[in-house]
Enzyme design. Structure first.
Site, PDB file in Angstrom:
ATOM      1  CE  LYS A   1      11.707   1.816   2.554  1.00  0.00           C
ATOM      2  NZ  LYS A   1      10.684   1.578   1.536  1.00  0.00           N
TER       3      LYS A   1
HETATM    4  P1  NAD Z   1       2.894  -3.745   7.133  1.00  0.00           P
HETATM    5  O1  NAD Z   1       3.691  -3.506   8.341  1.00  0.00           O
HETATM    6  O2  NAD Z   1       1.593  -3.065   6.966  1.00  0.00           O
HETATM    7  O3  NAD Z   1       2.611  -5.335   6.984  1.00  0.00           O
HETATM    8  C1  NAD Z   1       3.629  -6.291   6.976  1.00  0.00           C
HETATM    9  C2  NAD Z   1       2.990  -7.675   7.004  1.00  0.00           C
HETATM   10  O4  NAD Z   1       4.016  -8.670   6.893  1.00  0.00           O
HETATM   11  C3  NAD Z   1       2.248  -7.979   8.306  1.00  0.00           C
HETATM   12  O5  NAD Z   1       1.099  -8.775   8.010  1.00  0.00           O
HETATM   13  C4  NAD Z   1       3.263  -8.800   9.100  1.00  0.00           C
HETATM   14  O6  NAD Z   1       2.674  -9.654  10.061  1.00  0.00           O
HETATM   15  C5  NAD Z   1       3.891  -9.589   7.962  1.00  0.00           C
HETATM   16  N1  NAD Z   1       5.204 -10.115   8.337  1.00  0.00           N
HETATM   17  C6  NAD Z   1       6.198  -9.504   9.012  1.00  0.00           C
HETATM   18  N2  NAD Z   1       7.233 -10.341   9.188  1.00  0.00           N
HETATM   19  C7  NAD Z   1       6.894 -11.498   8.580  1.00  0.00           C
HETATM   20  C8  NAD Z   1       7.543 -12.742   8.436  1.00  0.00           C
HETATM   21  N3  NAD Z   1       8.755 -12.955   8.933  1.00  0.00           N
HETATM   22  N4  NAD Z   1       6.878 -13.720   7.767  1.00  0.00           N
HETATM   23  C9  NAD Z   1       5.641 -13.498   7.275  1.00  0.00           C
HETATM   24  N5  NAD Z   1       4.978 -12.342   7.378  1.00  0.00           N
HETATM   25  C10 NAD Z   1       5.600 -11.359   8.032  1.00  0.00           C
HETATM   26  O7  NAD Z   1       3.862  -3.448   5.906  1.00  0.00           O
HETATM   27  P2  NAD Z   1       3.478  -3.056   4.415  1.00  0.00           P
HETATM   28  O8  NAD Z   1       3.426  -1.588   4.307  1.00  0.00           O
HETATM   29  O9  NAD Z   1       2.329  -3.897   3.951  1.00  0.00           O
HETATM   30  O10 NAD Z   1       4.790  -3.534   3.647  1.00  0.00           O
HETATM   31  C11 NAD Z   1       4.993  -4.881   3.214  1.00  0.00           C
HETATM   32  C12 NAD Z   1       6.077  -4.903   2.151  1.00  0.00           C
HETATM   33  O11 NAD Z   1       5.666  -4.092   1.044  1.00  0.00           O
HETATM   34  C13 NAD Z   1       7.422  -4.325   2.607  1.00  0.00           C
HETATM   35  O12 NAD Z   1       8.455  -5.036   1.933  1.00  0.00           O
HETATM   36  C14 NAD Z   1       7.372  -2.894   2.106  1.00  0.00           C
HETATM   37  O13 NAD Z   1       8.663  -2.338   1.919  1.00  0.00           O
HETATM   38  C15 NAD Z   1       6.648  -3.096   0.795  1.00  0.00           C
HETATM   39  N6  NAD Z   1       5.994  -1.889   0.254  1.00  0.00           N
HETATM   40  C16 NAD Z   1       5.106  -1.167   1.009  1.00  0.00           C
HETATM   41  C17 NAD Z   1       4.491  -0.059   0.451  1.00  0.00           C
HETATM   42  C18 NAD Z   1       3.445   0.748   1.181  1.00  0.00           C
HETATM   43  O14 NAD Z   1       2.868   1.653   0.566  1.00  0.00           O
HETATM   44  N7  NAD Z   1       3.133   0.463   2.435  1.00  0.00           N
HETATM   45  C19 NAD Z   1       4.813   0.338  -0.851  1.00  0.00           C
HETATM   46  C20 NAD Z   1       5.705  -0.417  -1.586  1.00  0.00           C
HETATM   47  C21 NAD Z   1       6.286  -1.537  -1.019  1.00  0.00           C
END
Ligand code: NAD
Length: 410
Positions: free
Chosen positions: A102
């Site tokens: 990561k």
């Molecule tokens: P992103 O940046 O696209 O979206 C994050 C979302 O969370 C946004 O809507 C943001 O406003 C919200 N957010 C941020 N801080 C917050 C808080 N304190 N309270 C409530 N909402 C909050 O990110 P993403 O890619 O959707 O990732 C989200 C989660 O999923 C992370 O934990 C990431 O590690 C995990 N994840 C992502 C992927 C991927 O392919 N993008 C894959 C596996 C896991």
């Protein structure tokens, strides 16, 4: 408990059930390599900006390292270390030929211009490029990083090493990205949800959901569930949650946030709720899809959804997990539930290495097979060993990585 301590706690919980030797445990817990750099760039104001950048490579026994790049003010060494370890277990649960890594930069992208983000990304890649590569370590998108950031990663790496699209996944389609990558984590989540609901004897249509986070993972999950007739009662972002007891108009919300707007300014009549209210509201399935560590012990006692599917990485600290288990809530762990993203990243890497493109049907079909099969393996083990889905997922993963480590030797 820190994020890495939490991941280690889950590892040890499974290792105890497996009666794993201390020797193998020692080889599997700590990362192989931790890289920390000071990324210095010129800000638009002409001032110097200095940011901490990390790439942590946890375990490469099963293949090249794989894992996202996160841009967020809360990024620190412990956070990245925990997420790197989760990637080792995640790639093993879905049996991809990868290890786990990561990366991240402690910065606030919301307050930076596209030019500053590009300079930051390119400088970071110049500082760590010798540790990256299609057969070494392959980054991908995570919180606040998207296809554009991945394009800068590819461009910078290729300037140093020759044209190398396979060095990073989640790229734009025009730069050898894969069909279906953007929606992959959400689609994988939905396949797992369909299997869980099948076991509970109910269809997705009519089932109620609350989703925290409306970014990549949360928004695609909401869209796909809505398309299948589910009622998404609430979604939230960092600014606020929106709630409608009859189900939200998801296409309208998606259209609204496409312009990178926050839900607090959404013009609809829907009731506004806090993120805490969303996490404790009555619904059939709760999906945390924002950041890690969201369930405090107090919140865990208040959660009213009988099923929690972890879209985010590390949303449930061990104290909350124990409360969920004690209360009989079904928790589908991150390393299984959100593995759709890395799975389609794997397909993208395979396409790049073969200089050959897959159709969307092929991507979705293979993802469908892998996610459902992985859920069945983990669910079967949980049932036969009388353990939680999380412990079962760790047992599957530790077994695969552990056997690889033993075969490789020291
Ligand atoms: P992103 O940046 O696209 O979206 C994050 C979302 O969370 C946004 O809507 C943001 O406003 C919200 N957010 C941020 N801080 C917050 C808080 N304190 N309270 C409530 N909402 C909050 O990110 P993403 O890619 O959707 O990732 C989200 C989660 O999923 C992370 O934990 C990431 O590690 C995990 N994840 C992502 C992927 C991927 O392919 N993008 C894959 C596996 C896991």
């Amino acid at each position: 408990m820190s994020g890495f301590e939490a991941t280690t706690h889950y590892f040890r919980q499974a290792a105890r059930v497996m009666e794993l030797s201390d020797r193998v445990q020692l080889l599997l817990i700590n990362p192989d390599k931790e890289i920390k750099v000071e990324v210095a760039i010129e800000l638009d104001s002409g001032q110097l900006g200095i940011f901490q950048g990390y790439r942590i490579q946890h375990n490469a026994a099963r293949g090249p390292l794989k894992g996202g790049l996160r841009y967020h003010p809360s990024v620190d060494e412990d956070d990245v270390k925990s997420l790197a370890a989760l990637m080792t277990w995640k790639t093993a649960v879905v049996d991809l030929p990868y290890g786990g890594a990561k990366g991240g930069i402690a910065c606030d992208p919301a307050s930076m211009s596209p030019g500053e983000l590009e300079r930051l990304t390119r400088k970071f890649i110049r500082q760590i490029h010798t540790d990256l590569g299609p057969t070494r370590d392959i980054p991908a998108p995570d919180v606040n990083t998207d296809a554009q950031v991945m394009a800068w990663v590819m461009s910078e790496y290729s300037q140093l090493h020759g044209f190398a699209p396979a060095v990073v996944t989640g790229k734009p389609l025009e730069l050898h990205g894969s069909q279906g990558r953007e929606a992959a984590t959400g689609l994988g989540l939905v396949f797992v949800i369909e299997e869980v609901l099948k076991d509970l004897g109910r269809p997705v249509a009519g089932t109620t959901f609350a989703i925290q986070g409306f970014g990549n993972v949360g928004s695609h999950t909401a869209r796909l569930l809505h398309e299948r007739g589910a009622k998404v009662l609430a979604v939230s972002d960092v600014s606020v949650g929106v709630f409608n007891p009859d189900g939200l108009d998801i296409p309208r919300l998606l259209e609204y946030v496409r312009g990178r707007r926050l839900l607090k300014d959404y013009p609809g009549e829907e009731r506004r709720i806090s993120n805490e209210e969303l996490l404790t509201m009555p619904c059939d399935v709760l999906i945390p899809a924002a950041l890690g560590g969201v369930f405090t012990a107090d919140l865990a006692r208040e959660v009213r959804a009988p099923v929690i599917v972890e879209g985010a990485n590390g949303p449930t600290p061990p104290e909350a997990d124990a409360i969920f288990n004690q209360r009989g809530l079904l928790v589908v762990p991150d390393i299984l539930a959100n593995a759709g993203g890395v799975t389609v990243s794997y397909f993208e890497w395979v396409q790049n290495l073969q200089h050959f493109r897959w159709e969307l049907d092929q991507v979705s079909g293979q993802l469908d097979r892998i996610m459902r099969q992985s859920y069945r393996t983990v669910q079967g083990l949980a049932k036969s060993r009388q353990v939680s889905l999380r412990t079962a997922a760790f047992i599957v993963a530790i077994g695969r990585v552990g056997r690889a480590v033993i075969h490789l030797g020291l």
